[in-house]
Enzyme design. Structure first.
Site, mmCIF file in Angstrom:
data_model
loop_
_atom_site.group_PDB
_atom_site.id
_atom_site.type_symbol
_atom_site.label_atom_id
_atom_site.label_comp_id
_atom_site.label_asym_id
_atom_site.label_seq_id
_atom_site.Cartn_x
_atom_site.Cartn_y
_atom_site.Cartn_z
ATOM 1 N N GLY A 33 0.815 -1.216 0.000
ATOM 2 C CA GLY A 33 0.000 0.000 0.000
ATOM 3 C C GLY A 33 0.845 1.261 0.000
ATOM 4 O O GLY A 33 0.536 2.233 -0.703
ATOM 5 N N CYS A 34 1.916 1.256 0.764
ATOM 6 C CA CYS A 34 2.779 2.438 0.857
ATOM 7 C C CYS A 34 3.532 2.674 -0.446
ATOM 8 O O CYS A 34 3.747 3.818 -0.847
ATOM 9 C CB CYS A 34 3.739 2.285 2.029
ATOM 10 N N THR A 35 3.919 1.588 -1.102
ATOM 11 C CA THR A 35 4.589 1.710 -2.400
ATOM 12 C C THR A 35 3.629 2.287 -3.431
ATOM 13 O O THR A 35 3.977 3.228 -4.169
ATOM 14 C CB THR A 35 5.126 0.343 -2.861
ATOM 15 N N GLY A 92 3.107 6.023 -2.703
ATOM 16 C CA GLY A 92 4.278 6.803 -3.103
ATOM 17 C C GLY A 92 4.381 6.949 -4.611
ATOM 18 O O GLY A 92 4.689 8.026 -5.136
#
Length: 154
Positions: free
Chosen positions: A44-46, A49
């Site tokens: 999710g963070c990738t 970003g």
């Protein structure tokens, strides 16, 4: 967790960034998207970003900068940026900023409770005030929604 609300002054901060120090004062007179995410190099963070990085030119056209914040180290941020071609600023928080923005707290996964960062985004106006807040962010479509809000802010 008590987060600043629209109309509040944005809590001041200085973070170690993977490209140098990052502070709220650096963005005086510009809009800032300050997004908090749990962990570098997780799915999710990738995606988040990459989504913000992919729209960086559109944010720049709206006179808006973007900084992602997590409690990962500067070295982890540099590796994360290089691996995924991220173009947004990444700040390493020692806990002070996640606390000031009210995004550090108890979470639960598979019945296990732990402390962590709530995925949240703050749009800060040119005067250093909170213009909009998104809590418990769902990543798909989020960067586009934030871009629309930044553009509408004028």
């Amino acid at each position: 967790m008590t987060a600043p609300q629209p109309g509040d002054a944005a809590p001041d901060f200085t973070l170690d960034g993977d490209t140098g120090p990052i502070s709220l004062a650096d963005f005086k007179g510009r809009k800032l998207v300050l997004y908090f995410y749990p962990k570098d190099d997780t799915p999710g963070c990738t995606t988040e970003g990459k989504d913000f990085s992919g729209q960086r030119d559109a944010f720049a056209a709206a006179d808006t900068d973007i900084v992602g914040v997590s409690r990962d180290s500067v070295a982890a941020h540099a590796k994360f940026r290089a691996k995924h071609g991220l173009t947004v600023g990444l700040g390493a928080d020692d806990g002070a900023v996640t606390e000031a923005y009210g995004v550090w707290g108890e979470k639960s996964m598979y019945g296990k409770k732990y402390m962590g960062i709530e995925r949240a985004t703050f749009l800060i106006d040119r005067d250093g005030r909170i213009a909009r807040v998104w809590h418990k962010v769902k990543v798909p479509g989020h960067a586009a929604e934030v871009l629309a809000a930044a553009t509408a802010l004028g």
